[in-house]
Design a protein around this motif. Structure first.
Motif, PDB file in Angstrom:
ATOM      1  N   HIS A 117       4.768  34.409  77.953  1.00  0.00           N
ATOM      2  CA  HIS A 117       6.102  33.811  78.084  1.00  0.00           C
ATOM      3  C   HIS A 117       7.156  34.821  77.644  1.00  0.00           C
ATOM      4  N   THR A 118       8.401  34.537  77.974  1.00  0.00           N
ATOM      5  CA  THR A 118       9.500  35.405  77.550  1.00  0.00           C
ATOM      6  C   THR A 118       9.662  35.420  76.036  1.00  0.00           C
ATOM      7  N   ASP A 119       9.172  34.370  75.329  1.00  0.00           N
ATOM      8  CA  ASP A 119       9.271  34.348  73.871  1.00  0.00           C
ATOM      9  C   ASP A 119       8.140  35.133  73.203  1.00  0.00           C
ATOM     10  N   GLY A 120       7.263  35.746  74.013  1.00  0.00           N
ATOM     11  CA  GLY A 120       6.190  36.570  73.475  1.00  0.00           C
ATOM     12  C   GLY A 120       4.853  35.865  73.325  1.00  0.00           C
ATOM     13  N   GLU A 121       4.831  34.532  73.400  1.00  0.00           N
ATOM     14  CA  GLU A 121       3.564  33.813  73.288  1.00  0.00           C
ATOM     15  C   GLU A 121       2.718  34.094  74.516  1.00  0.00           C
ATOM     16  N   ALA A 122       1.406  34.164  74.307  1.00  0.00           N
ATOM     17  CA  ALA A 122       0.501  34.487  75.403  1.00  0.00           C
ATOM     18  C   ALA A 122      -0.758  33.652  75.310  1.00  0.00           C
ATOM     19  N   SER A 123      -1.443  33.517  76.426  1.00  0.00           N
ATOM     20  CA  SER A 123      -2.699  32.794  76.457  1.00  0.00           C
ATOM     21  C   SER A 123      -3.529  33.305  77.621  1.00  0.00           C
ATOM     22  N   GLY A 124      -4.807  33.003  77.604  1.00  0.00           N
ATOM     23  CA  GLY A 124      -5.688  33.419  78.675  1.00  0.00           C
ATOM     24  C   GLY A 124      -6.849  32.459  78.835  1.00  0.00           C
ATOM     25  N   ASP A 125      -7.466  32.480  80.006  1.00  0.00           N
ATOM     26  CA  ASP A 125      -8.617  31.627  80.280  1.00  0.00           C
ATOM     27  C   ASP A 125      -9.479  32.326  81.320  1.00  0.00           C
ATOM     28  N   VAL A 126     -10.739  31.967  81.362  1.00  0.00           N
ATOM     29  CA  VAL A 126     -11.679  32.507  82.340  1.00  0.00           C
ATOM     30  C   VAL A 126     -12.304  31.340  83.073  1.00  0.00           C
ATOM     31  N   ALA A 127     -12.381  31.447  84.400  1.00  0.00           N
ATOM     32  CA  ALA A 127     -12.974  30.390  85.220  1.00  0.00           C
ATOM     33  C   ALA A 127     -14.194  30.901  85.957  1.00  0.00           C
ATOM     34  N   ASP A 128     -15.217  30.067  86.020  1.00  0.00           N
ATOM     35  CA  ASP A 128     -16.381  30.324  86.846  1.00  0.00           C
ATOM     36  C   ASP A 128     -16.006  29.877  88.251  1.00  0.00           C
ATOM     37  N   MET A 129     -15.705  30.821  89.118  1.00  0.00           N
ATOM     38  CA  MET A 129     -15.161  30.485  90.434  1.00  0.00           C
ATOM     39  C   MET A 129     -16.176  29.801  91.340  1.00  0.00           C
ATOM     40  N   ASP A 130     -17.486  29.936  91.082  1.00  0.00           N
ATOM     41  CA  ASP A 130     -18.473  29.159  91.826  1.00  0.00           C
ATOM     42  C   ASP A 130     -18.292  27.678  91.531  1.00  0.00           C
ATOM     43  N   LYS A 131     -18.039  27.352  90.258  1.00  0.00           N
ATOM     44  CA  LYS A 131     -17.804  25.954  89.869  1.00  0.00           C
ATOM     45  C   LYS A 131     -16.476  25.451  90.421  1.00  0.00           C
ATOM     46  N   VAL A 132     -15.462  26.310  90.396  1.00  0.00           N
ATOM     47  CA  VAL A 132     -14.144  25.923  90.920  1.00  0.00           C
ATOM     48  C   VAL A 132     -14.258  25.579  92.401  1.00  0.00           C
ATOM     49  N   THR A 133     -14.895  26.454  93.159  1.00  0.00           N
ATOM     50  CA  THR A 133     -15.031  26.265  94.604  1.00  0.00           C
ATOM     51  C   THR A 133     -15.852  25.016  94.925  1.00  0.00           C
ATOM     52  N   ALA A 134     -16.870  24.729  94.133  1.00  0.00           N
ATOM     53  CA  ALA A 134     -17.748  23.587  94.385  1.00  0.00           C
ATOM     54  C   ALA A 134     -17.179  22.260  93.875  1.00  0.00           C
ATOM     55  N   ALA A 135     -16.141  22.304  93.049  1.00  0.00           N
ATOM     56  CA  ALA A 135     -15.609  21.082  92.436  1.00  0.00           C
ATOM     57  C   ALA A 135     -15.009  20.144  93.473  1.00  0.00           C
ATOM     58  N   ALA A 136     -15.309  18.861  93.314  1.00  0.00           N
ATOM     59  CA  ALA A 136     -14.708  17.824  94.167  1.00  0.00           C
ATOM     60  C   ALA A 136     -13.433  17.358  93.461  1.00  0.00           C
ATOM     61  N   LEU A 137     -12.296  17.887  93.902  1.00  0.00           N
ATOM     62  CA  LEU A 137     -11.022  17.615  93.238  1.00  0.00           C
ATOM     63  C   LEU A 137     -10.128  16.750  94.110  1.00  0.00           C
ATOM     64  N   GLU A 138      -9.344  15.907  93.472  1.00  0.00           N
ATOM     65  CA  GLU A 138      -8.291  15.177  94.166  1.00  0.00           C
ATOM     66  C   GLU A 138      -7.176  16.181  94.472  1.00  0.00           C
ATOM     67  N   PRO A 139      -6.277  15.867  95.426  1.00  0.00           N
ATOM     68  CA  PRO A 139      -5.218  16.829  95.780  1.00  0.00           C
ATOM     69  C   PRO A 139      -4.334  17.276  94.611  1.00  0.00           C
ATOM     70  N   ASP A 140      -4.185  16.448  93.580  1.00  0.00           N
ATOM     71  CA  ASP A 140      -3.317  16.811  92.453  1.00  0.00           C
ATOM     72  C   ASP A 140      -4.102  17.348  91.256  1.00  0.00           C
ATOM     73  N   GLN A 141      -5.387  17.648  91.432  1.00  0.00           N
ATOM     74  CA  GLN A 141      -6.219  18.078  90.319  1.00  0.00           C
ATOM     75  C   GLN A 141      -6.582  19.555  90.406  1.00  0.00           C
ATOM     76  N   TYR A 142      -6.895  20.089  89.224  1.00  0.00           N
ATOM     77  CA  TYR A 142      -7.381  21.450  89.067  1.00  0.00           C
ATOM     78  C   TYR A 142      -8.701  21.400  88.311  1.00  0.00           C
ATOM     79  N   TRP A 143      -9.554  22.389  88.536  1.00  0.00           N
ATOM     80  CA  TRP A 143     -10.775  22.525  87.761  1.00  0.00           C
ATOM     81  C   TRP A 143     -10.405  23.140  86.417  1.00  0.00           C
ATOM     82  N   THR A 144     -10.966  22.594  85.345  1.00  0.00           N
ATOM     83  CA  THR A 144     -10.875  23.208  84.016  1.00  0.00           C
ATOM     84  C   THR A 144     -12.266  23.133  83.408  1.00  0.00           C
ATOM     85  N   ASP A 145     -12.513  23.901  82.359  1.00  0.00           N
ATOM     86  CA  ASP A 145     -13.827  23.820  81.729  1.00  0.00           C
ATOM     87  C   ASP A 145     -14.003  22.529  80.934  1.00  0.00           C
TER      88      ASP A 145
END
Length: 165
Positions: A117-145
């Motif tokens: 962010h512009t205030d200097g705060e930072a964050s990170g995440d790693v996704a298993d893209m095989d799981k992301v691609t295979a996830a059955a998601l609703e149109p407004d949903q995202y895969w998270t761990d």
């Protein structure tokens, strides 16, 4: 076990080994999804937060940087939803400064995304893209761990979206 994970996360932050926010030693989950060949990521942000930069890497083996992007346009600065890969490859749109290291690289098995962010705060995440691609998601949903979540649920991780007592 959570205490051990929190201790390891805090040590990683102090040693500069992760892009986490010190106010939450367990880190924040990001949202990921693949829609019609486009990789979308949702970054948890408060309404007043402004994105400064984002970077992505293939974390499947030896870390390989895919792109960095900084100085987003006004629309992107407050928007946590970003398309970072499409039919052109790794090409995050809406940033004044972009450096794409390997635009033709495919979607890695493990995708690491970090932002600041512009205030200097930072964050990170790693996704298993095989799981992301295979996830059955609703149109407004995202895969998270932590399971499928909406953008609103992802952003609620921050104190700004919780009632104060």
């Amino acid at each position: 076990m959570k205490g051990i994970n929190a201790t390891v996360s805090v040590l990683a932050c102090l040693m500069g080994l992760s892009g986490c926010v010190m106010s939450d030693p367990d880190g924040f989950v990001f949202g990921f999804r693949v829609v019609e060949g486009q990789v979308e990521v949702f970054l948890p942000m408060c309404p007043d937060d402004r994105l400064e930069s984002i970077r992505a890497a293939d974390a499947s083996g030896e870390r390989v940087e895919l792109f960095t992007a900084a100085h987003p346009t006004a629309i992107q600065a407050g928007n946590g939803n970003l398309i970072i890969h499409d039919t052109r490859g790794w090409a995050p749109e809406g940033f004044e400064d972009r450096q794409v290291f390997n635009p033709a690289a495919g979607i890695p098995r493990l995708l690491s995304v970090r932002y600041r962010h512009t205030d200097g705060e930072a964050s990170g995440d790693v996704a298993d893209m095989d799981k992301v691609t295979a996830a059955a998601l609703e149109p407004d949903q995202y895969w998270t761990d932590k399971g499928p979540m909406t953008a609103e649920q992802i952003s609620r991780q921050f104190h700004c979206n919780k009632p104060t007592s």
